[in-house]
Design an enzyme around this catalytic site. Sequence first.
Site, mmCIF file in Angstrom:
data_model
loop_
_atom_site.group_PDB
_atom_site.id
_atom_site.type_symbol
_atom_site.label_atom_id
_atom_site.label_comp_id
_atom_site.label_asym_id
_atom_site.label_seq_id
_atom_site.Cartn_x
_atom_site.Cartn_y
_atom_site.Cartn_z
ATOM 1 N N ASN A 131 -8.120 -25.879 24.876
ATOM 2 C CA ASN A 131 -7.485 -24.671 24.998
ATOM 3 C C ASN A 131 -8.640 -23.780 25.614
ATOM 4 O OD1 ASN A 131 -8.293 -24.986 22.293
ATOM 5 N ND2 ASN A 131 -6.948 -23.374 21.503
ATOM 6 N N GLU B 295 -8.539 -19.439 25.753
ATOM 7 C CA GLU B 295 -7.822 -18.277 25.460
ATOM 8 C C GLU B 295 -8.334 -16.855 26.197
ATOM 9 O OE1 GLU B 295 -8.177 -17.812 20.957
ATOM 10 O OE2 GLU B 295 -6.447 -19.460 20.868
ATOM 11 N N ASN B 296 -7.697 -15.945 26.109
ATOM 12 C CA ASN B 296 -7.867 -14.722 27.116
ATOM 13 C C ASN B 296 -7.594 -13.332 26.069
ATOM 14 O OD1 ASN B 296 -7.181 -12.401 29.218
ATOM 15 N ND2 ASN B 296 -8.437 -14.063 29.952
ATOM 16 N N TYR C 21 -3.712 -11.966 25.161
ATOM 17 C CA TYR C 21 -3.384 -13.317 24.495
ATOM 18 C C TYR C 21 -2.368 -14.222 25.153
ATOM 19 C CZ TYR C 21 -5.444 -10.691 20.502
ATOM 20 O OH TYR C 21 -6.203 -9.968 19.581
ATOM 21 N N CYS D 135 -3.181 -23.940 27.093
ATOM 22 C CA CYS D 135 -3.153 -25.034 26.143
ATOM 23 C C CYS D 135 -4.041 -26.119 26.673
ATOM 24 C CB CYS D 135 -1.819 -25.462 25.674
ATOM 25 S SG CYS D 135 -0.623 -24.254 24.876
ATOM 26 N N GLU E 269 -3.487 -29.303 26.480
ATOM 27 C CA GLU E 269 -2.653 -30.369 27.278
ATOM 28 C C GLU E 269 -2.223 -29.985 28.614
ATOM 29 O OE1 GLU E 269 -1.821 -28.807 24.445
ATOM 30 O OE2 GLU E 269 -0.321 -29.749 23.157
ATOM 31 N N CYS F 18 4.321 -27.354 26.949
ATOM 32 C CA CYS F 18 3.571 -28.426 27.220
ATOM 33 C C CYS F 18 4.509 -29.808 27.361
ATOM 34 C CB CYS F 18 2.260 -28.608 26.363
ATOM 35 S SG CYS F 18 1.012 -27.552 26.533
HETATM 36 N N1 THU Z 1 -2.276 -24.616 21.606
HETATM 37 C C1 THU Z 1 -2.706 -25.846 22.450
HETATM 38 O O1 THU Z 1 -3.917 -25.748 23.003
HETATM 39 N N2 THU Z 1 -1.632 -26.523 22.411
HETATM 40 C C2 THU Z 1 -0.573 -26.466 22.061
HETATM 41 O O2 THU Z 1 0.435 -27.629 22.070
HETATM 42 C C3 THU Z 1 -0.284 -25.451 20.960
HETATM 43 C C4 THU Z 1 -1.174 -24.456 20.940
HETATM 44 C C5 THU Z 1 -3.462 -23.648 21.522
HETATM 45 C C6 THU Z 1 -2.805 -22.201 22.106
HETATM 46 C C7 THU Z 1 -3.893 -21.483 21.418
HETATM 47 O O3 THU Z 1 -5.230 -21.232 22.064
HETATM 48 C C8 THU Z 1 -4.021 -21.990 20.074
HETATM 49 O O4 THU Z 1 -3.789 -23.244 20.125
HETATM 50 C C9 THU Z 1 -3.182 -21.272 19.089
HETATM 51 O O5 THU Z 1 -1.869 -21.184 19.313
#
Ligand code: THU
Length: 131
Positions: A43, A45-46, A49, A54, A56, A91
């Site tokens: 994952n 992030e930014n 938000y 994600c 996946e 996802c």
């Molecule tokens: N996240 C994923 O990478 N995959 C998911 O299926 C659900 C959530 C990440 C997004 C964010 O960076 C962190 O988990 C918390 O939500």
Amino acid sequence: MKSNEELLNIAKEASLNAYCPYSKFPVGACTLYESENIYSGCNVENSSYGLSLCAERNAMSTAIASGEKSRLLKIAIYSPKSSLCFPCGACRQWIQEFAQGYNTEIILEDENKNIQIYYINDILPHSFKLL
Ligand code: THU
């Protein structure tokens, strides 16, 4: 063809690269295609938000950017912060897209470090389809 254990280990390694300063919730994913190619992602992030990506979808985007054309057979997902780290709704829809009709396996690790397998058609029934 890589085993489920190997795919999960690659997902674990990918989670080490997660960029998640806001949630502090690392996730790693490893995809396996019918071609036997694998692609992993974490994952990202930014500070705005909602723009966070994600693990996946990062892995599936990498597959497409690498020229992958075959069906998505399996995706292993791991977070050190969660037992059974299921894919989010967005996802799941992406997994259906690249499954191309195959009932893709979702490989997860439970709280006892045992592998559990779910199927995309069970966790996303009645997915959106254009045709
Ligand atoms: N996240 C994923 O990478 N995959 C998911 O299926 C659900 C959530 C990440 C997004 C964010 O960076 C962190 O988990 C918390 O939500």
